[in-house]
Design a protein around this motif. Sequence first.
Motif, PDB file in Angstrom:
ATOM      1  N   THR A  62       0.832  -1.212   0.000  1.00 46.71           N
ATOM      2  CA  THR A  62       0.000   0.000   0.000  1.00 46.71           C
ATOM      3  C   THR A  62       0.865   1.261   0.000  1.00 46.71           C
ATOM      4  OG1 THR A  62      -0.158  -0.218   2.414  1.00 46.71           O
ATOM      5  CG2 THR A  62      -1.997  -1.068   1.108  1.00 46.71           C
ATOM      6  N   ASP A  63       1.970   1.227   0.741  1.00 43.87           N
ATOM      7  CA  ASP A  63       2.888   2.370   0.762  1.00 43.87           C
ATOM      8  C   ASP A  63       3.625   2.495  -0.578  1.00 43.87           C
ATOM      9  OD1 ASP A  63       2.275   2.991   3.411  1.00 43.87           O
ATOM     10  OD2 ASP A  63       3.778   1.609   4.189  1.00 43.87           O
ATOM     11  N   LEU A  64       3.850   1.355  -1.216  1.00 42.15           N
ATOM     12  CA  LEU A  64       4.523   1.352  -2.510  1.00 42.15           C
ATOM     13  C   LEU A  64       3.659   2.057  -3.553  1.00 42.15           C
ATOM     14  CD1 LEU A  64       7.017   0.397  -4.048  1.00 42.15           C
ATOM     15  CD2 LEU A  64       5.884  -1.800  -4.421  1.00 42.15           C
ATOM     16  N   TYR A  65       2.365   1.769  -3.549  1.00 38.17           N
ATOM     17  CA  TYR A  65       1.445   2.444  -4.472  1.00 38.17           C
ATOM     18  C   TYR A  65       1.530   3.969  -4.313  1.00 38.17           C
ATOM     19  CZ  TYR A  65      -0.982  -2.062  -5.121  1.00 38.17           C
ATOM     20  OH  TYR A  65      -1.302  -3.363  -5.415  1.00 38.17           O
ATOM     21  N   LYS A  66       1.439   4.423  -3.065  1.00 40.20           N
ATOM     22  CA  LYS A  66       1.454   5.863  -2.786  1.00 40.20           C
ATOM     23  C   LYS A  66       2.783   6.490  -3.193  1.00 40.20           C
ATOM     24  CE  LYS A  66      -1.737   5.487   1.138  1.00 40.20           C
ATOM     25  NZ  LYS A  66      -1.873   5.633   2.614  1.00 40.20           N
ATOM     26  N   SER A  67       3.867   5.789  -2.892  1.00 37.03           N
ATOM     27  CA  SER A  67       5.196   6.329  -3.215  1.00 37.03           C
ATOM     28  C   SER A  67       5.388   6.465  -4.719  1.00 37.03           C
ATOM     29  CB  SER A  67       6.284   5.415  -2.639  1.00 37.03           C
ATOM     30  OG  SER A  67       6.210   5.377  -1.225  1.00 37.03           O
ATOM     31  N   ILE A  68       4.956   5.469  -5.471  1.00 26.68           N
ATOM     32  CA  ILE A  68       5.084   5.522  -6.931  1.00 26.68           C
ATOM     33  C   ILE A  68       4.288   6.693  -7.494  1.00 26.68           C
ATOM     34  CG2 ILE A  68       4.530   4.329  -9.082  1.00 26.68           C
ATOM     35  CD1 ILE A  68       5.103   1.700  -7.525  1.00 26.68           C
ATOM     36  N   GLU A  69       3.066   6.870  -6.978  1.00 31.35           N
ATOM     37  CA  GLU A  69       2.233   7.996  -7.418  1.00 31.35           C
ATOM     38  C   GLU A  69       2.935   9.325  -7.182  1.00 31.35           C
ATOM     39  OE1 GLU A  69      -1.553   7.522  -5.437  1.00 31.35           O
ATOM     40  OE2 GLU A  69      -2.520   7.160  -7.358  1.00 31.35           O
ATOM     41  N   ASN A  70       3.483   9.473  -5.977  1.00 31.10           N
ATOM     42  CA  ASN A  70       4.154  10.723  -5.612  1.00 31.10           C
ATOM     43  C   ASN A  70       5.421  10.950  -6.438  1.00 31.10           C
ATOM     44  OD1 ASN A  70       2.204  11.213  -3.653  1.00 31.10           O
ATOM     45  ND2 ASN A  70       3.383  10.224  -2.028  1.00 31.10           N
TER      46      ASN A  70
END
Length: 215
Positions: A62-70
Amino acid sequence: MKPRLTIFDEPMLYTEGLSKLLSQSKIFNTINICNSFETLSKQLQEEAPEILMISSNMLMLTDLYKSIENITAENKDIKIIIIGNSYDVIDIRKLFNKGIKSYLDKNSRYDEFMKSIQALLLNEIYICNHAKESMIHFLSNEQEKANSHIKDPLTRREMEILRLICDGLSSKDISEKLFISINTVETHRKRILLKLNVKNSVGVVKYALENHIID
């Protein structure tokens, strides 16, 4: 101009060894190692690399998704490689939707990593063989599930046309895309409607959504 590579992974023994091995290929201008999210964030702010490799060891999915988006929002030209931990097909698809350009699994070998780099340098995407096999298996199962809901299963061509209908293509567009006549497309349309027991394209799309043929 040679690209810059940043490796976001641990432990240090592994990342340093990989860095030295990649240096011998002479593909990259520089290779930097980040073992914490703080050091990665700092480097991205100061001088973002062209290629960023992120290991699943470093972040929860879940943190990976957010980090990639950012990361991709602030660095639109960056190409991200994910080293996943046997992620399922839905997770891999979501990673690509978030902005990654290459997916490798923990079972991937060095030669696949180099293939992914070459693909990125050509502005192409890359999916490792292990993930491809999982995707083929997943799609085959999904098609079987979809076809099991109807007495007369859709043919491969009908499934292809069904997806194009769901994409909003007209019969003319479909005929041009598949190099077949409009009459042939219309015949397939009628058969699809009959087999699915729906009245129009809206019913086709509803069927496709309910049976996970499209997202």
